[in-house]
Enzyme design. Sequence first.
Site, PDB file in Angstrom:
ATOM      1  N   ASP A  85       0.851  -1.194   0.000  1.00  9.83           N
ATOM      2  CA  ASP A  85       0.000   0.000   0.000  1.00  9.83           C
ATOM      3  C   ASP A  85       0.886   1.243   0.000  1.00  9.83           C
ATOM      4  O   ASP A  85       2.054   1.200   0.391  1.00  9.83           O
ATOM      5  CB  ASP A  85      -0.929   0.013   1.210  1.00  9.83           C
ATOM      6  CG  ASP A  85      -0.178   0.035   2.537  1.00  9.83           C
ATOM      7  OD1 ASP A  85       0.763  -0.778   2.706  1.00  9.83           O
ATOM      8  OD2 ASP A  85      -0.528   0.851   3.417  1.00  9.83           O
ATOM      9  N   GLU A 146       0.270  -0.898   5.986  1.00  6.49           N
ATOM     10  CA  GLU A 146       1.350  -0.362   6.815  1.00  6.49           C
ATOM     11  C   GLU A 146       1.268   1.139   6.957  1.00  6.49           C
ATOM     12  O   GLU A 146       1.587   1.700   8.018  1.00  6.49           O
ATOM     13  CB  GLU A 146       2.704  -0.767   6.205  1.00  6.49           C
ATOM     14  CG  GLU A 146       3.908  -0.472   7.092  1.00  6.49           C
ATOM     15  CD  GLU A 146       4.466   0.939   6.922  1.00  6.49           C
ATOM     16  OE1 GLU A 146       5.260   1.359   7.775  1.00  6.49           O
ATOM     17  OE2 GLU A 146       4.091   1.625   5.930  1.00  6.49           O
TER      18      GLU A 146
END
Length: 379
Positions: A85, A146
């Site tokens: 991500d 994250e």
Amino acid sequence: MSAIQLPFNTDEILAGLKPWVECESPTFDASAVNRMMDLAAYDLAAAGAVIERIPGRMGFGGSVRARFPHTDMGKPGVLISGHLDTVHPVGTLAQNPWRVEGNHCYGPGIQDMKAGCYMAVEAMRHIAMAGLQTPLPVTILFTPDEEVGTPSTRDLIEMEARKNRYVLVPEPTDPKCGAVTGRYAIARFKLRTSGRASHAGWALKDGRPAIHGMARKIIEIEAMSSEDCTFSVGVIHAGQWVNCVADSCEIEVLSMAKRQHDLDAGVQKMLALAGEANDIQTEVWRTYTRPVWEADEGTLALFEIGKSVAADIGFVLTHGSAGGGSDGNFTGALGIPTLDSIGARGAGLHTPNEHIFIDSLTERSRFMAGLLMRLGGQG
């Protein structure tokens, strides 16, 4: 052939990395992240791994776990932990398109951390193509969240780490080739002020402006920053119409400290901001926390192995503790030897100017391969 002599090719790495960067994958767009996981799963499978797709939860995308065939498969080995991500919303590619300019290659998320993740796959692919086997079994885990504190996959990462002897995190390295062997503690918070709505023209005095109340809180929060514990307001949401007094305002706050007890004290200061003043109610929630990670003997011994591999390649690997969270916070805090920030060199992290230094691609791929062949063996 030793691992550091494997025939890594810059043009080939760039060609493989380009589709990853051009597949935009902001954390809050689960469908976009899942498309990125599809690309990674294919490349991992093509490199010889056995793929497991893990469904997402809490509104986030899913994860990919890849185990490479090994005679000791299932025994403790090496975990490569990374995230796919990014902080960049879909559409950022128009502002920072994939392009090569001299030694720089640009694109959203290329530095944090798609290049590092791709190079881990490339390292394992070249090891397999050379007919080599790593001394220890290797697992690669790519997760989807994250950038927002890893709320949905922390337990997945921690459980996978507990099954292994070492953890490698290919987050971006700094231009001086510094690895990370410790990270500061981090806490995130949400605050809401609630007031009373009114018409901003004919009944202004009847309102209790939540924005005004929050502005005072923001000044108070950022004034709490010190060398030991910092506070930063990064997100504000309030109001819909300029002719209305807003009755609600929300912010998000990040706090960071080098030592856990300093963060714990900062958490108490933040929670103490709750209450009521001037008919405006303030609520405070702590959301996600990353524990402090301080280097222990195992991590320092792992660094020495990495330093030796780097010397064989021709560069000096340094190390230290760093701010900015990563999933190394979790694995290192568990006491599992962890070497973080061994991915690509670059600059512009989390900005529309994010890029990597192209000459780091073969260097860091070779370093990853050499490290994987050295851990648990004599390669």
